[in-house]
Scaffold this active site. Structure first.
Site, PDB file in Angstrom:
ATOM      1  N   SER A  65      48.130  42.578  49.194  1.00  0.00           N
ATOM      2  CA  SER A  65      48.877  43.759  49.675  1.00  0.00           C
ATOM      3  C   SER A  65      47.939  44.612  50.745  1.00  0.00           C
ATOM      4  CB  SER A  65      49.368  44.709  48.392  1.00  0.00           C
ATOM      5  OG  SER A  65      48.378  45.050  47.834  1.00  0.00           O
ATOM      6  N   LYS A  67      44.671  46.236  49.575  1.00  0.00           N
ATOM      7  CA  LYS A  67      43.849  46.845  48.752  1.00  0.00           C
ATOM      8  C   LYS A  67      42.454  47.193  49.466  1.00  0.00           C
ATOM      9  CE  LYS A  67      44.542  44.828  44.731  1.00  0.00           C
ATOM     10  NZ  LYS A  67      45.187  43.878  45.429  1.00  0.00           N
ATOM     11  N   ASP A  91      37.305  42.130  43.080  1.00  0.00           N
ATOM     12  CA  ASP A  91      36.656  41.034  43.291  1.00  0.00           C
ATOM     13  C   ASP A  91      35.198  41.269  42.977  1.00  0.00           C
ATOM     14  OD1 ASP A  91      38.341  38.901  43.555  1.00  0.00           O
ATOM     15  OD2 ASP A  91      38.656  39.254  45.672  1.00  0.00           O
ATOM     16  N   ARG A  94      34.094  41.754  39.186  1.00  0.00           N
ATOM     17  CA  ARG A  94      34.076  40.691  38.675  1.00  0.00           C
ATOM     18  C   ARG A  94      32.905  39.704  39.075  1.00  0.00           C
ATOM     19  NH1 ARG A  94      38.646  38.970  35.987  1.00  0.00           N
ATOM     20  NH2 ARG A  94      40.483  40.781  35.926  1.00  0.00           N
ATOM     21  N   ARG A 108      42.510  41.676  31.720  1.00  0.00           N
ATOM     22  CA  ARG A 108      43.006  42.769  32.838  1.00  0.00           C
ATOM     23  C   ARG A 108      42.441  43.969  32.127  1.00  0.00           C
ATOM     24  NH1 ARG A 108      45.844  39.803  37.259  1.00  0.00           N
ATOM     25  NH2 ARG A 108      46.581  37.947  36.551  1.00  0.00           N
ATOM     26  N   ILE A 134      44.043  44.990  41.541  1.00  0.00           N
ATOM     27  CA  ILE A 134      45.532  44.850  41.198  1.00  0.00           C
ATOM     28  C   ILE A 134      46.034  45.614  40.127  1.00  0.00           C
ATOM     29  CG2 ILE A 134      47.327  43.137  40.409  1.00  0.00           C
ATOM     30  CD1 ILE A 134      45.430  40.843  41.582  1.00  0.00           C
ATOM     31  N   SER A 135      45.308  45.901  39.188  1.00  0.00           N
ATOM     32  CA  SER A 135      46.056  46.749  37.788  1.00  0.00           C
ATOM     33  C   SER A 135      47.375  46.467  37.704  1.00  0.00           C
ATOM     34  CB  SER A 135      45.418  47.960  38.091  1.00  0.00           C
ATOM     35  OG  SER A 135      45.449  48.637  39.389  1.00  0.00           O
TER      36      SER A 135
HETATM   37  N1  LIG Z   1      45.362  34.871  38.348  1.00  0.00           N
HETATM   38  C1  LIG Z   1      44.950  35.793  39.130  1.00  0.00           C
HETATM   39  N2  LIG Z   1      45.895  36.815  39.275  1.00  0.00           N
HETATM   40  C2  LIG Z   1      45.434  37.721  40.330  1.00  0.00           C
HETATM   41  N3  LIG Z   1      44.343  37.678  40.968  1.00  0.00           N
HETATM   42  C3  LIG Z   1      43.380  36.510  40.678  1.00  0.00           C
HETATM   43  C4  LIG Z   1      43.832  35.670  39.812  1.00  0.00           C
HETATM   44  N4  LIG Z   1      42.732  34.710  39.625  1.00  0.00           N
HETATM   45  C5  LIG Z   1      41.979  35.125  40.683  1.00  0.00           C
HETATM   46  N5  LIG Z   1      42.291  36.432  41.100  1.00  0.00           N
HETATM   47  C6  LIG Z   1      41.447  37.213  42.133  1.00  0.00           C
HETATM   48  O1  LIG Z   1      41.149  38.239  41.435  1.00  0.00           O
HETATM   49  C7  LIG Z   1      41.295  39.294  42.294  1.00  0.00           C
HETATM   50  C8  LIG Z   1      41.893  40.507  41.147  1.00  0.00           C
HETATM   51  O2  LIG Z   1      41.108  41.067  40.818  1.00  0.00           O
HETATM   52  P1  LIG Z   1      41.343  42.527  39.830  1.00  0.00           P
HETATM   53  O3  LIG Z   1      40.203  42.821  39.060  1.00  0.00           O
HETATM   54  O4  LIG Z   1      41.767  43.447  40.892  1.00  0.00           O
HETATM   55  O5  LIG Z   1      42.559  42.052  38.832  1.00  0.00           O
HETATM   56  S1  LIG Z   1      43.221  42.757  37.719  1.00  0.00           S
HETATM   57  O6  LIG Z   1      43.122  44.142  38.229  1.00  0.00           O
HETATM   58  O7  LIG Z   1      42.296  42.739  36.449  1.00  0.00           O
HETATM   59  O8  LIG Z   1      44.544  42.390  37.381  1.00  0.00           O
HETATM   60  C9  LIG Z   1      42.208  38.952  43.300  1.00  0.00           C
HETATM   61  O9  LIG Z   1      41.898  39.718  44.514  1.00  0.00           O
HETATM   62  P2  LIG Z   1      42.788  40.463  45.482  1.00  0.00           P
HETATM   63  O10 LIG Z   1      43.339  39.381  46.172  1.00  0.00           O
HETATM   64  O11 LIG Z   1      41.810  41.422  46.285  1.00  0.00           O
HETATM   65  O12 LIG Z   1      43.766  41.483  44.722  1.00  0.00           O
HETATM   66  C10 LIG Z   1      42.149  37.719  43.501  1.00  0.00           C
HETATM   67  O13 LIG Z   1      41.310  37.186  44.643  1.00  0.00           O
HETATM   68  N1  LIG Z   2      47.613  47.009  57.243  1.00  0.00           N
HETATM   69  C1  LIG Z   2      47.496  45.860  57.588  1.00  0.00           C
HETATM   70  N2  LIG Z   2      48.115  45.426  58.552  1.00  0.00           N
HETATM   71  C2  LIG Z   2      47.773  44.161  58.611  1.00  0.00           C
HETATM   72  N3  LIG Z   2      47.048  43.181  58.201  1.00  0.00           N
HETATM   73  C3  LIG Z   2      46.631  43.705  56.961  1.00  0.00           C
HETATM   74  C4  LIG Z   2      46.614  45.149  56.536  1.00  0.00           C
HETATM   75  N4  LIG Z   2      45.901  45.534  55.467  1.00  0.00           N
HETATM   76  C5  LIG Z   2      45.569  44.156  54.909  1.00  0.00           C
HETATM   77  N5  LIG Z   2      45.893  43.159  56.179  1.00  0.00           N
HETATM   78  C6  LIG Z   2      45.335  41.772  56.105  1.00  0.00           C
HETATM   79  O1  LIG Z   2      46.026  41.396  54.821  1.00  0.00           O
HETATM   80  C7  LIG Z   2      45.124  40.202  54.284  1.00  0.00           C
HETATM   81  C8  LIG Z   2      44.803  41.032  52.611  1.00  0.00           C
HETATM   82  O2  LIG Z   2      44.195  42.187  52.700  1.00  0.00           O
HETATM   83  P1  LIG Z   2      43.459  42.582  51.624  1.00  0.00           P
HETATM   84  O3  LIG Z   2      42.954  43.823  51.949  1.00  0.00           O
HETATM   85  O4  LIG Z   2      42.412  41.533  51.360  1.00  0.00           O
HETATM   86  O5  LIG Z   2      44.386  42.599  50.247  1.00  0.00           O
HETATM   87  P2  LIG Z   2      43.932  42.754  48.682  1.00  0.00           P
HETATM   88  O6  LIG Z   2      42.819  43.330  48.590  1.00  0.00           O
HETATM   89  O7  LIG Z   2      45.134  43.554  48.065  1.00  0.00           O
HETATM   90  O8  LIG Z   2      44.069  41.094  48.311  1.00  0.00           O
HETATM   91  C9  LIG Z   2      43.716  40.505  54.921  1.00  0.00           C
HETATM   92  O9  LIG Z   2      43.852  39.345  55.781  1.00  0.00           O
HETATM   93  C10 LIG Z   2      43.843  41.565  55.823  1.00  0.00           C
HETATM   94  O10 LIG Z   2      43.113  41.547  57.040  1.00  0.00           O
END
Ligand SMILES: Nc1ncnc2c1ncn2[C@@H]1O[C@H](COP(=O)(O)OS(=O)(=O)O)[C@@H](OP(=O)(O)O)[C@H]1O
Ligand SMILES: Nc1ncnc2c1ncn2[C@@H]1O[C@H](COP(=O)(O)OP(=O)(O)O)[C@@H](O)[C@H]1O
Length: 231
Positions: A65, A67, A91, A94, A108, A134-135
């Site tokens: 999204s 974050k 990430d 962790r 979580r 994500i929380s």
């Molecule tokens: N099963 C599952 N569900 C969601 N996410 C997963 C999972 N397994 C691995 N990942 C990776 O872990 C990142 C999320 O970690 P968080 O500590 O933010 O998760 S939580 O708040 O405890 O739900 C998340 O990072 P973001 O993509 O940046 O959100 C993923 O890369």
């Molecule tokens: N506001 C935005 N507009 C366009 N692309 C974005 C925006 N925010 C994030 N992205 C892109 O979306 C993808 C996911 O972003 P990321 O910050 O890693 O998300 P999250 O931390 O929630 O997993 C990345 O490739 C990032 O470059």
């Protein structure tokens, strides 16, 4: 100065789920005869030194999204303005503090509980702590909010559609989850509970996501309006 003895003992009801041992070990006090120790330099002194107010900007939303992007853009913008900020990212934590935790609901919850406590320390140090997780559970986020007083917990909901997040899929995790290679992936076969009363909601307008700098500007405006960027 020696202060309040810390409460200990009685456990507050049965924790949910199979990972009961983990939850009990982390939330039920085990020690007794411990005392709060106050130091002569306090939060107000640190805030005066830094010319800002400590707070927690808690960014929640689906994987993909934006974050981490918002957290880093906001961190850089605050740095440019001479404000001290620190990013706690899911990430990253962790890899260390939370490397013993997986993605079951109980894990979580423990992840978020630990981060909430760490974020509270950063806010007490006078920093703008940017927590990007994500929380997915409302109850866990509300527990973190309850640790902070006087509106210094600022919940930012990145309300991006699953379709957008899945189309981005920068780590290929949605693809793996759809193929059944990751179980319990948030938004696919694990829940995400959207905030009911967040301070800031950022969403797509006509299917277009605001740019990272626009998202950061929205948070900066909030921080300025509420006086967090001044003594
Ligand atoms: N099963 C599952 N569900 C969601 N996410 C997963 C999972 N397994 C691995 N990942 C990776 O872990 C990142 C999320 O970690 P968080 O500590 O933010 O998760 S939580 O708040 O405890 O739900 C998340 O990072 P973001 O993509 O940046 O959100 C993923 O890369
Ligand atoms: N506001 C935005 N507009 C366009 N692309 C974005 C925006 N925010 C994030 N992205 C892109 O979306 C993808 C996911 O972003 P990321 O910050 O890693 O998300 P999250 O931390 O929630 O997993 C990345 O490739 C990032 O470059």
């Amino acid at each position: 100065m020696r202060g309040r003895p810390v409460e200990c003992g009685a456990h507050r009801g049965q924790p949910r789920g199979e990972n009961r041992a983990l939850e009990m070990s982390s939330t039920v006090p085990k020690s007794s005869n411990i005392f709060w120790h106050d130091c002569p330099v306090g939060k107000t002194d640190r805030q005066n030194l830094l010319k800002q107010k400590g707070c927690v900007v808690w960014i929640t939303g689906l994987s993909g999204s934006g974050k981490s992007t918002l957290a880093c853009t906001l961190g850089r913008e605050l740095h440019t303005r001479g404000k001290l900020a620190y990013v706690l990212d899911g990430d990253n934590l962790r890899h260390g503090l939370n490397k013993d935790l997986g993605f079951a609901a109980e894990d979580r919850a423990e992840n978020i509980r630990r981060v909430g406590e760490v974020a509270k320390l950063f806010a007490d140090a006078g920093l703008v702590c940017i927590a990007s997780f994500i929380s997915p559970y409302r109850r866990d986020r509300e527990s973190c909010r309850a640790l902070l007083s006087d509106g210094s917990f600022i919940e930012v909901f990145l309300n991006m559609s699953l379709e957008l997040c899945e189309a981005r899929d920068p780590k290929g995790l949605y693809k793996l989850a759809r193929a059944g290679k990751i179980k319990g992936f948030t938004g696919i076969d694990d829940p995400y509970e959207a905030p009911l009363n967040c301070e800031i909601e950022i969403k797509e307008v006509d299917g277009v996501c605001p740019s990272p700098s626009d998202m950061a500007a929205q948070v900066i405006t909030y921080l300025e309006d509420k006086g967090f960027l001044h003594e």
